[in-house]
Design an enzyme around this catalytic site. Sequence first.
Site, PDB file in Angstrom:
ATOM      1  N   THR A  71      -1.085  -5.537  -2.499  1.00  0.00           N
ATOM      2  CA  THR A  71      -2.071  -4.618  -1.907  1.00  0.00           C
ATOM      3  C   THR A  71      -3.460  -5.247  -1.933  1.00  0.00           C
ATOM      4  OG1 THR A  71      -0.760  -2.715  -2.601  1.00  0.00           O
ATOM      5  CG2 THR A  71      -3.090  -2.305  -2.128  1.00  0.00           C
ATOM      6  N   ASN A 138      10.095  -2.253   4.485  1.00  0.00           N
ATOM      7  CA  ASN A 138      10.516  -1.816   3.155  1.00  0.00           C
ATOM      8  C   ASN A 138      11.430  -0.588   3.180  1.00  0.00           C
ATOM      9  OD1 ASN A 138       7.745  -1.027   4.009  1.00  0.00           O
ATOM     10  ND2 ASN A 138       7.996   0.498   2.409  1.00  0.00           N
ATOM     11  N   GLN A 171       8.685  -7.791   1.358  1.00  0.00           N
ATOM     12  CA  GLN A 171      10.103  -7.416   1.228  1.00  0.00           C
ATOM     13  C   GLN A 171      11.030  -8.527   1.692  1.00  0.00           C
ATOM     14  OE1 GLN A 171      11.338  -4.907  -0.361  1.00  0.00           O
ATOM     15  NE2 GLN A 171       9.549  -3.594  -0.597  1.00  0.00           N
ATOM     16  N   SER A 191       4.519 -10.321  -3.156  1.00  0.00           N
ATOM     17  CA  SER A 191       4.391  -9.501  -4.366  1.00  0.00           C
ATOM     18  C   SER A 191       5.456  -9.912  -5.372  1.00  0.00           C
ATOM     19  CB  SER A 191       4.539  -8.023  -4.010  1.00  0.00           C
ATOM     20  OG  SER A 191       4.484  -7.242  -5.175  1.00  0.00           O
ATOM     21  N   HIS A 193       6.668  -8.414  -8.107  1.00  0.00           N
ATOM     22  CA  HIS A 193       7.650  -7.465  -8.662  1.00  0.00           C
ATOM     23  C   HIS A 193       8.720  -7.032  -7.672  1.00  0.00           C
ATOM     24  CE1 HIS A 193       6.232  -3.333  -7.204  1.00  0.00           C
ATOM     25  NE2 HIS A 193       5.232  -4.112  -6.809  1.00  0.00           N
ATOM     26  N   THR A 229     -10.559 -13.141 -14.775  1.00  0.00           N
ATOM     27  CA  THR A 229      -9.635 -14.046 -15.468  1.00  0.00           C
ATOM     28  C   THR A 229      -8.208 -13.829 -14.964  1.00  0.00           C
ATOM     29  OG1 THR A 229     -11.055 -14.029 -17.392  1.00  0.00           O
ATOM     30  CG2 THR A 229      -8.776 -14.724 -17.768  1.00  0.00           C
ATOM     31  N   CYS A 312       5.207   4.324  -2.960  1.00  0.00           N
ATOM     32  CA  CYS A 312       3.823   4.775  -2.970  1.00  0.00           C
ATOM     33  C   CYS A 312       3.674   6.054  -2.146  1.00  0.00           C
ATOM     34  CB  CYS A 312       2.912   3.702  -2.398  1.00  0.00           C
ATOM     35  SG  CYS A 312       3.508   2.058  -2.705  1.00  0.00           S
TER      36      CYS A 312
HETATM   37  N1  PLP Z   1       4.015  -4.457   1.449  1.00  0.00           N
HETATM   38  C1  PLP Z   1       5.268  -3.988   1.381  1.00  0.00           C
HETATM   39  C2  PLP Z   1       6.189  -4.198   2.547  1.00  0.00           C
HETATM   40  C3  PLP Z   1       5.714  -3.313   0.251  1.00  0.00           C
HETATM   41  O1  PLP Z   1       6.976  -2.857   0.192  1.00  0.00           O
HETATM   42  C4  PLP Z   1       4.820  -3.141  -0.843  1.00  0.00           C
HETATM   43  C5  PLP Z   1       5.227  -2.370  -2.038  1.00  0.00           C
HETATM   44  O2  PLP Z   1       5.983  -1.422  -1.940  1.00  0.00           O
HETATM   45  C6  PLP Z   1       3.526  -3.673  -0.726  1.00  0.00           C
HETATM   46  C7  PLP Z   1       3.156  -4.313   0.427  1.00  0.00           C
HETATM   47  C8  PLP Z   1       2.551  -3.570  -1.851  1.00  0.00           C
HETATM   48  O3  PLP Z   1       2.909  -4.455  -2.912  1.00  0.00           O
HETATM   49  P1  PLP Z   1       2.239  -4.307  -4.345  1.00  0.00           P
HETATM   50  O4  PLP Z   1       3.070  -3.298  -5.098  1.00  0.00           O
HETATM   51  O5  PLP Z   1       2.315  -5.665  -4.971  1.00  0.00           O
HETATM   52  O6  PLP Z   1       0.844  -3.867  -4.150  1.00  0.00           O
END
Ligand code: PLP
Length: 362
Positions: A71, A138, A171, A191, A193, A229, A312
């Site tokens: 994000t 996603n 994704q 990302s 995670h 940092t 989210c």
């Molecule tokens: N873009 C996509 C396609 C996502 O699925 C997500 C998270 O669900 C994000 C961006 C945002 O990633 P982050 O959780 O690292 O902010």
Amino acid sequence: MATAYLDHNATTPPYKSVIELVARVMREGGNPSAVYGVGRQARGRVETARSQVAKLANARARDVTFFGSATEAHATLIAQFASALFLRPDSEHDAVLNSRPGTPIPLKSSGVVCIESLKNLLYSNSGPILVAIMAANNETGIIPDIETISQLIISAKVNNPKIHFHIDAVQAAGKFPIDFKAWGCDSLALSSHKMGGPQGVGALVTRPGFDLQPIIRGGGQERRRRAGTENVAGIAGFGLACELTEDMDHLIVLREHLERGLNAINPKSIIVGQDERRLPNTTCVINPGMSSEILLMKFDLAGVALSSGSACSSGRVGGSHVLQAMGINADFARSSLRFSLGRETTKAEVDLALDAYRDICS
Ligand code: PLP
């Protein structure tokens, strides 16, 4: 009670060796900006990870900048184009959609970008244009034809060099090969995670020579592109996850088993994008006449963790914005469920979800 975690697109459990590395690097300590030994060791951890991320993306290590999330990577890039025409489909992630107002690139009813419409938008506007497109959705897992989009944008740049092509590969990474160079883009966000690394780490890959401006000003970290940092342990874990990742094609068999089961239990259920190129791990199913929220609660009681779309956006009452962007009506969009499998998902977990669905539908 048996449980099943089928929400890997929300967050993917980290690899065991990633957890071990994160703990080790935390114990090592050290500020990567410090010049003494422990600081240099921490710097080494960050730079190793930068090379690992670059290798996964087929880019140069020096063009990778670390952030606190994808994000933040999106927000930083998009802020630099505050006065550009911002073209993006309405099916993008909120991280892109909510960064600033934009102009939608129409989608076909199949969920893929309408190439003709994108072409018209590119050729009927002059001046700076930012185009943002995700490499895989996603919620639905639908994969657009990035190669064709890329060719179109490269041709349009001949007339208008002020076009910037940004890809959300969050994704896609870890599920199928991503290729910054072949995709001909100017920037690409990742990302940690979503691919077996720790939460709270993202990266932006930018084309050689691109002068990325920080949105948070302070210290000179990340070549003055992102002050603060570095999250050394998280970044090290992200790098290792990039190295461990392999494609997920073996999940297609399990996904087909799931989809056949859902349709057999509820013949009215509709698998979104069934005939499109999709992520091997993702199934978005519309359940006419049912409510996503109630379905999710019932699955939760049965020990099955799922979502109705973007983590989210849970709590959003209007239903999936992705499905609505595809022209699917709001009632259907409020009845969707997303199953996202992971590298270690078993048939027993999928069967547990199908048993729960059978109980819910009966
Ligand atoms: N873009 C996509 C396609 C996502 O699925 C997500 C998270 O669900 C994000 C961006 C945002 O990633 P982050 O959780 O690292 O902010």
